[in-house]
Design an enzyme around this catalytic site. Structure first.
Site, short mmCIF file in Angstrom:
data_model
loop_
_atom_site.label_atom_id
_atom_site.label_comp_id
_atom_site.label_asym_id
_atom_site.label_seq_id
_atom_site.Cartn_x
_atom_site.Cartn_y
_atom_site.Cartn_z
N ASP A 13 -36.00 -40.23 54.63
CA ASP A 13 -36.03 -39.30 55.78
C ASP A 13 -36.63 -37.98 55.28
O ASP A 13 -36.01 -36.93 55.30
CB ASP A 13 -34.62 -39.10 56.39
CG ASP A 13 -33.61 -38.49 55.43
OD1 ASP A 13 -32.71 -37.77 55.90
OD2 ASP A 13 -33.72 -38.70 54.20
N HIS A 240 -30.58 -35.26 44.91
CA HIS A 240 -29.86 -36.43 45.40
C HIS A 240 -30.74 -37.70 45.34
O HIS A 240 -30.37 -38.71 44.74
CB HIS A 240 -29.42 -36.21 46.85
CG HIS A 240 -28.66 -34.96 47.11
ND1 HIS A 240 -27.36 -34.75 46.72
CD2 HIS A 240 -29.02 -33.81 47.76
CE1 HIS A 240 -26.94 -33.56 47.11
NE2 HIS A 240 -27.93 -32.96 47.74
O1 RIB Z 1 -26.61 -35.55 51.42
C1 RIB Z 1 -27.87 -35.58 50.80
C2 RIB Z 1 -28.77 -36.55 51.49
O2 RIB Z 1 -28.97 -36.15 52.84
C3 RIB Z 1 -30.18 -36.58 50.88
O3 RIB Z 1 -30.71 -37.86 51.03
C4 RIB Z 1 -30.94 -35.61 51.71
O4 RIB Z 1 -32.35 -35.88 51.73
C5 RIB Z 1 -30.35 -35.86 53.07
O5 RIB Z 1 -31.00 -36.99 53.62
CA CA Z 2 -32.88 -38.12 52.10
#
Ligand code: RIB
Ligand code: CA
Length: 305
Positions: A13, A240
């Site tokens: 995303d 992340h």
């Molecule tokens: O909580 C972090 C996640 O949420 C990551 O994948 C960031 O890109 C959002 O999608």
């Molecule tokens: Ca993400």
């Protein structure tokens, strides 16, 4: 890390950290980026798809097929994270937009088609809400047998969430999809949650060292992270999604517990992920943060801070 090359479908995303995961996937000698599927998450699916196109073209990965996916969660209305990622989803960096053709089939269909074409070979890496994967599972219930494994960036198991005290964003946005994914019989499902992803951070010093980069991944980092460090005055950008991608090719980066994971979908508990007894999922509890950061900065050829 041995010389293995892991073929991956990356479900994104795109968002700032998704873009950094794409950069790592393109740069890593241990990853074959077979395809990218997009969906609504950090921003709407039109922007996440356009961002993915722009990032892959910026990196010269113009041969990687991109398949647009879900425009909203299974049941609920879409809730974005534009306050984190900017209204364009890439730190309002204004990357040149590219208009190359998208893959003919939509995200979930591409997952099913590729898994059938390469049975037992592909690892799915999902770093956004799990809507695409839930739809793919609905269409092809054999998907868990057809893939080599699944890595999910999602959940908060022994730490607070980042949307509510209970929930991490990817799970919170589509808890019904997440519940279906964690209930499916994947042979190898690794949950890479905030417990470990909050411990791998792109520092201000690393970002500042990219200031004079004019192309490639270093220039991408410089441009898309500017808003985080300048406008939002953050101390660091949490990596992340790059960590989840790296775990797909090097599971030894994290230490895991074997668990069954349940996902709450309603009320104040919406999006909470719990480990409930033993099960087939492995939940990442520790991370070799230093080794990951060395791997990440080397792969992206980031200047020394
Ligand atoms: O909580 C972090 C996640 O949420 C990551 O994948 C960031 O890109 C959002 O999608
Ligand atoms: Ca993400």
């Amino acid at each position: 890390m041995d010389g293995r090359v892991v073929p991956v479908i990356l479900d994104v995303d795109t968002g700032i950290d998704d873009a950094l995961a794409l950069a790592l996937a393109v740069a890593s000698p241990h990853v074959e980026l077979v395809a990218v599927t997009t969906l609504a998450g950090n921003v709407d699916v039109e922007r996440t798809t356009a961002n993915t196109l722009a990032v892959l073209d910026w990196l010269g990965a113009t041969d990687v097929p991109i398949h647009r996916g879900a425009s909203r969660p299974l049941v609920r209305s879409h809730q974005d994270a534009a306050f984190v990622h900017g209204t364009d989803g890439l730190g309002n960096a204004g990357l040149p937009s590219r208009a190359r053709a998208l893959g003919a089939d939509r995200g979930p269909a591409a997952m099913v088609r590729l898994a059938n074409q390469r049975p037992g070979e592909l690892t799915l890496v999902c770093v956004g809400p799990l809507t695409n994967l839930a739809i793919a599972l609905n269409v092809e219930p054999r998907l868990p047998e057809l893939v080599a494994g699944l890595v999910v960036m999602g959940g908060a198991f022994s730490v607070p969430g980042n949307v509510t005290p209970a929930a991490e964003f990817n799970i919170y946005v589509d808890p019904e999809a997440a519940a279906q994914v964690f209930a499916a019989p994947f042979k190898r499902l690794t949950a890479v949650g905030l417990d470990v992803t909050q411990r791998v951070v792109l520092s201000r010093a690393i970002w500042q060292a990219t200031a004079h980069a004019e192309q490639g991944a270093a220039a991408l980092v410089s441009r898309i992270c500017r808003r985080s460090f300048v406008e939002r005055d953050l101390d660091g950008v949490q990596l992340h999604d790059p960590l989840a991608l790296a775990v797909a090719s090097d599971p030894t980066l994290v230490g895991c517990r074997e668990s069954h994971v349940s996902v709450a979908a309603t009320g104040e508990e919406r999006g909470r992920t719990r480990e409930v007894g033993s099960g087939s999922a492995t939940v990442a509890a520790t991370v070799d943060a230093e080794r990951f950061m060395r791997l990440f900065t080397a792969a992206l050829a980031l200047p020394d801070a």
